[in-house]
Design a protein around this motif. Structure first.
Motif, PDB file in Angstrom:
ATOM      1  N   LEU A 218       0.837  -1.203   0.000  1.00  0.00           N
ATOM      2  CA  LEU A 218       0.000   0.000   0.000  1.00  0.00           C
ATOM      3  C   LEU A 218       0.874   1.255   0.000  1.00  0.00           C
ATOM      4  CD1 LEU A 218      -2.915  -0.839   2.461  1.00  0.00           C
ATOM      5  CD2 LEU A 218      -3.017  -0.478  -0.011  1.00  0.00           C
ATOM      6  N   GLY A 219       1.842   1.304   0.936  1.00  0.00           N
ATOM      7  CA  GLY A 219       2.713   2.467   1.015  1.00  0.00           C
ATOM      8  C   GLY A 219       3.513   2.648  -0.260  1.00  0.00           C
ATOM      9  N   GLY A 220       4.059   1.541  -0.765  1.00  0.00           N
ATOM     10  CA  GLY A 220       4.864   1.616  -1.983  1.00  0.00           C
ATOM     11  C   GLY A 220       4.038   2.065  -3.173  1.00  0.00           C
ATOM     12  N   GLY A 221       2.792   1.577  -3.238  1.00  0.00           N
ATOM     13  CA  GLY A 221       1.917   1.977  -4.343  1.00  0.00           C
ATOM     14  C   GLY A 221       1.700   3.485  -4.348  1.00  0.00           C
ATOM     15  N   TYR A 222       1.477   4.068  -3.164  1.00  0.00           N
ATOM     16  CA  TYR A 222       1.259   5.507  -3.094  1.00  0.00           C
ATOM     17  C   TYR A 222       2.515   6.262  -3.536  1.00  0.00           C
ATOM     18  CZ  TYR A 222       0.462  10.159  -1.292  1.00  0.00           C
ATOM     19  OH  TYR A 222       0.349  11.514  -1.192  1.00  0.00           O
ATOM     20  N   LEU A 223       3.685   5.792  -3.065  1.00  0.00           N
ATOM     21  CA  LEU A 223       4.942   6.466  -3.436  1.00  0.00           C
ATOM     22  C   LEU A 223       5.173   6.381  -4.939  1.00  0.00           C
ATOM     23  CD1 LEU A 223       7.433   5.432  -0.641  1.00  0.00           C
ATOM     24  CD2 LEU A 223       6.337   7.637  -1.001  1.00  0.00           C
ATOM     25  N   ALA A 224       4.879   5.222  -5.522  1.00  0.00           N
ATOM     26  CA  ALA A 224       5.058   5.075  -6.964  1.00  0.00           C
ATOM     27  C   ALA A 224       4.111   6.007  -7.708  1.00  0.00           C
ATOM     28  CB  ALA A 224       4.819   3.618  -7.372  1.00  0.00           C
ATOM     29  N   PHE A 225       2.869   6.141  -7.188  1.00  0.00           N
ATOM     30  CA  PHE A 225       1.872   7.019  -7.795  1.00  0.00           C
ATOM     31  C   PHE A 225       2.348   8.465  -7.767  1.00  0.00           C
ATOM     32  CE2 PHE A 225      -1.796   9.828  -6.912  1.00  0.00           C
ATOM     33  CZ  PHE A 225      -2.397   9.766  -8.161  1.00  0.00           C
ATOM     34  N   ARG A 226       2.977   8.875  -6.677  1.00  0.00           N
ATOM     35  CA  ARG A 226       3.484  10.240  -6.571  1.00  0.00           C
ATOM     36  C   ARG A 226       4.799  10.416  -7.338  1.00  0.00           C
ATOM     37  NH1 ARG A 226       1.721  13.466  -2.208  1.00  0.00           N
ATOM     38  NH2 ARG A 226       3.317  14.918  -2.888  1.00  0.00           N
ATOM     39  N   GLY A 227       5.373   9.326  -7.818  1.00  0.00           N
ATOM     40  CA  GLY A 227       6.644   9.428  -8.527  1.00  0.00           C
ATOM     41  C   GLY A 227       7.840   9.522  -7.609  1.00  0.00           C
ATOM     42  N   TYR A 228       7.681   9.184  -6.315  1.00  0.00           N
ATOM     43  CA  TYR A 228       8.789   9.290  -5.374  1.00  0.00           C
ATOM     44  C   TYR A 228       9.642   8.031  -5.372  1.00  0.00           C
ATOM     45  CZ  TYR A 228       6.710  13.532  -3.542  1.00  0.00           C
ATOM     46  OH  TYR A 228       6.217  14.796  -3.414  1.00  0.00           O
ATOM     47  N   LEU A 229       9.157   6.976  -6.005  1.00  0.00           N
ATOM     48  CA  LEU A 229      10.049   5.841  -6.217  1.00  0.00           C
ATOM     49  C   LEU A 229       9.843   5.352  -7.640  1.00  0.00           C
ATOM     50  CD1 LEU A 229       8.326   2.980  -6.158  1.00  0.00           C
ATOM     51  CD2 LEU A 229       8.451   3.312  -3.703  1.00  0.00           C
ATOM     52  N   ASP A 230      10.878   4.753  -8.177  1.00  0.00           N
ATOM     53  CA  ASP A 230      10.815   4.277  -9.551  1.00  0.00           C
ATOM     54  C   ASP A 230      10.121   2.927  -9.554  1.00  0.00           C
ATOM     55  OD1 ASP A 230      11.193   3.477 -12.104  1.00  0.00           O
ATOM     56  OD2 ASP A 230      13.343   3.936 -12.182  1.00  0.00           O
ATOM     57  N   TRP A 231       8.881   2.880 -10.063  1.00  0.00           N
ATOM     58  CA  TRP A 231       8.112   1.635 -10.006  1.00  0.00           C
ATOM     59  C   TRP A 231       8.815   0.497 -10.722  1.00  0.00           C
ATOM     60  CZ3 TRP A 231       6.902  -0.421 -14.711  1.00  0.00           C
ATOM     61  CH2 TRP A 231       6.951   0.437 -15.806  1.00  0.00           C
ATOM     62  N   ARG A 232       9.732   0.826 -11.655  1.00  0.00           N
ATOM     63  CA  ARG A 232      10.400  -0.247 -12.391  1.00  0.00           C
ATOM     64  C   ARG A 232      11.233  -1.140 -11.474  1.00  0.00           C
ATOM     65  NH1 ARG A 232      10.719   4.428 -14.738  1.00  0.00           N
ATOM     66  NH2 ARG A 232       9.686   4.718 -16.736  1.00  0.00           N
ATOM     67  N   ILE A 233      11.768  -0.542 -10.407  1.00  0.00           N
ATOM     68  CA  ILE A 233      12.669  -1.325  -9.560  1.00  0.00           C
ATOM     69  C   ILE A 233      11.916  -2.405  -8.785  1.00  0.00           C
ATOM     70  CG2 ILE A 233      14.296  -1.211  -7.624  1.00  0.00           C
ATOM     71  CD1 ILE A 233      15.148   1.527  -8.738  1.00  0.00           C
ATOM     72  N   PRO A 234      10.879  -2.050  -7.966  1.00  0.00           N
ATOM     73  CA  PRO A 234      10.169  -3.144  -7.287  1.00  0.00           C
ATOM     74  C   PRO A 234       9.535  -4.128  -8.266  1.00  0.00           C
ATOM     75  CG  PRO A 234       9.103  -1.019  -6.872  1.00  0.00           C
ATOM     76  CD  PRO A 234      10.405  -0.726  -7.522  1.00  0.00           C
ATOM     77  N   VAL A 235       8.985  -3.608  -9.370  1.00  0.00           N
ATOM     78  CA  VAL A 235       8.340  -4.515 -10.323  1.00  0.00           C
ATOM     79  C   VAL A 235       9.357  -5.502 -10.885  1.00  0.00           C
ATOM     80  CG1 VAL A 235       7.277  -4.617 -12.606  1.00  0.00           C
ATOM     81  CG2 VAL A 235       6.437  -2.997 -10.908  1.00  0.00           C
TER      82      VAL A 235
END
Lengths: 350, 231
Positions: A218-235
């Motif tokens: 949940l937390g990571g999803g929100y951060l990815a949505f805001r662009g504060y983490l690069d979703w490519r890395i966890p994915v």
């Protein structure tokens, strides 16, 4: 119009700026970690709150000592380091170890390299690796979560301390606490597989904050949505683990656990979402992010299947952190107006 | 070559602090990392090295006119190896356990750059007395560094100092400190602290406190002088 209104403003690019700043990003990350912390405190009681709190205090105190300046901790980066470190510790560790880990994270993980933005390795993981090497026994004693069944027929009370948290500095503990193996340890050393639903919600043994995949996602999803983490890395980390473990599980289903278990057990979620994505220690380029994530996923699978330890997320991330400069160099995009060939020629001449 | 203006006191003291072989010159790091997992090992290594350094400096300085320039390095190595062999045999006879723990590192004193460096840069050009003072200073500096590293590692990694328990039975040892990474951590942190102290003029202040007359920066003379400069 007065002459003052007609001043011509000159500024260098960029002209469009997002309101993001380092403190804003850092404090948002801290906010998304609050549910994880609450989940940890629910699962491991006051021990979890103490361990996390002391790890944060150790990190922030060291930051204040080393950084100097009027208010060196306002950017929140030391708070994140402390939080992440605290979340990777077992709930039963003596508090002085948590404080020491926080101090090592900031001093050896960050300031030795020159401070925020200069470090090669994720500071929280440097602290954890140090503690793991220094106190292997305390760092692999896993208390049971709230509600777990006890041998005498009762269950673990929420308010019970989960280990020798209050041991004096430099001393080990002698408090009796009920401990058990983590799902990964059970799988590796005893061949018992934990149901995936338990792994997802977090009612399992393990480090303080690595237990609930749901809250972390949940937390990571929100951060990815805001662009504060690069979703490519966890994915890419999770994809690599899923693909590799499915393939290997298909080859030897009796000895190697399958993808769902691998994805939701241990520190993989916390590592993939919050640690591998550290902006300082992850690649800048998009292609680099995929390579980096896939490398972490592959190393996790290799260490968990064939390594001596049940868990390998920490070492996988640290090893790939060391590769980041090379990944970045190998994946530099083509500069507009140049070709790959004349870039090579340019490099050959310089 | 400009005439030397160092005093006997400075010959001795500079090796202890300002040109400390391990903490400043970064020489002798191999033993400083490898055999400092306990104070006893570190101290034995330090004393053996002190003996070898002192013996070879005095001998090289006394026979410096007999050694042809062309083969001086091999001559120094032979002299050093002689003293290393003596140290090796004495350690084996007196403290066999420590001798076993130090293992190959005693023989490796031969290739310790710190010792060869003192012969080449100092003993081969100076009278016996000054060479002995210089060797004593460098040797004491080496012992101090070894015992500092060994002390930190043994206290944290084992809870003891020279084998005496410090913290009682509940002590939780920092296992990493007696493993090789602990050597690197300890040396790195000591170098950091020493460099910071030196930057604030620490060594100079300390020498003034001990009333050692210092006439000029030691780095202006001594080791920097080119080996062929006197030809």
């Amino acid at each position: 119009m007065t002459p003052a209104d007609r001043t011509l403003e000159l500024a260098a690019s960029p002209h469009l700026k997002a309101p993001d700043s380092t403190p804003r990003i850092m404090w948002t990350v801290v906010a998304t970690l609050i549910p994880v912390v609450v989940g940890a405190v629910w699962a491991f009681g006051p021990s979890a709150a103490l361990v996390i709190g002391v790890a944060v205090a150790g990190a922030v105190g060291t930051e204040r000592l080393l950084a100097g300046g009027p208010d060196p901790v306002r950017d929140g980066s030391a708070v994140i380091t402390g939080l992440l470190l605290g979340l990777t510790l077992p709930a039963g560790v003596p508090l002085w170890m948590a404080a020491l880990g926080g101090a090592v994270s900031i001093a050896l993980g960050k300031w030795v390299f020159g401070g925020l933005g200069q470090n090669v390795f994720n500071p929280a993981l440097v602290g954890r690796a140090f503690l793991q090497a220094a106190f292997p026994a305390a760092m692999t004693t896993w208390p049971l979560p709230t509600g777990a069944a006890l041998p005498d027929g009762g269950s673990v009370a929420w308010a019970a301390l989960r280990g020798p948290n209050l041991a004096l500095p430099l001393m080990g503990g002698s408090v009796d606490a009920v401990t058990g193996a983590t799902p990964l340890g059970l799988r590796k050393f005893e061949g018992v597989e934990t149901p995936v639903a338990d792994l997802f919600i977090g009612s399992i043994g393990g480090s303080v904050g690595e237990t609930s995949a749901l809250l972390i996602l949940l937390g990571g999803g929100y951060l990815a949505f805001r662009g504060y983490l690069d979703w490519r890395i966890p994915v890419s980390v999770l994809l690599a683990v899923a693909v590799l473990s499915s393939a290997l599980h298909a080859l030897r289903p009796d000895t190697l656990p399958g993808a769902p278990f691998m994805l939701f057990s241990g520190g993989l979620m916390l590592g993939a979402v919050y640690m591998a994505t550290d902006m300082v220690t992850s690649p800048v380029t998009r292609a680099g992010a995929w390579i980096y994530g896939a490398g972490i996923g592959a190393l996790v699978v290799i260490i968990r299947y064939w390594g001596g330890l049940p868990e390998g997320v920490m070492y996988a991330i640290l090893l790939m952190n060391a590769m980041v400069p090379f990944i970045d160099r190998a994946t530099q995009p083509r500069v507009f107006g140049t070709s790959r060939r004349n870039r090579r020629e340019r490099e050959a001449t310089t | 070559m400009s005439p030397r203006v160092t005093t006997p006191g400075e010959d001795f003291v500079r090796g202890v602090w300002r040109e400390n072989p391990v903490l400043v010159q970064l020489l002798g790091l191999c033993p400083a990392l490898a055999v400092t997992n306990s104070v006893a090992n570190a101290l034995a290594m330090g004393l053996a090295t002190f003996f070898v350094l002192m013996g070879s400096s005095v001998l090289v300085s006394s026979i410096k006119r007999l050694i042809p320039k062309e083969v001086r390095i091999s001559a120094y190595i032979l002299i050093i190896a002689t003293f290393v062999t003596i140290a090796d045999m004495v350690l084996a006879a007196v403290v066999p356990e420590i001798h076993k723990a130090l293992g190959a590192f005693i023989a490796l004193i031969v290739v310790n750059c710190m010792i060869l460096g003192r012969q080449e840069a100092f003993a081969s050009k100076q009278p016996v007395g000054r060479a002995a003072l210089d060797a004593a200073g460098t040797g004491v500096g080496f012992i101090i560094a070894m015992v500092m590293i060994g002390g930190i590692r043994e206290v944290l990694g084992n809870g003891t100092f020279l084998g005496a328990a410090l913290f009682g039975s509940g002590f939780e040892p920092w296992i990493v400190m007696i493993l090789p990474p602990g050597g690197f951590f300890t040396l790195g942190i000591l170098l950091l602290l020493f460099a910071g102290w030196e930057e604030r003029g620490g060594a100079e202040r300390a020498e003034r406190t001990w009333r050692v007359p210092v006439t000029r920066r030691v780095s202006d003379v001594g080791p920097v002088a080119a080996p062929g400069g006197e030809r």
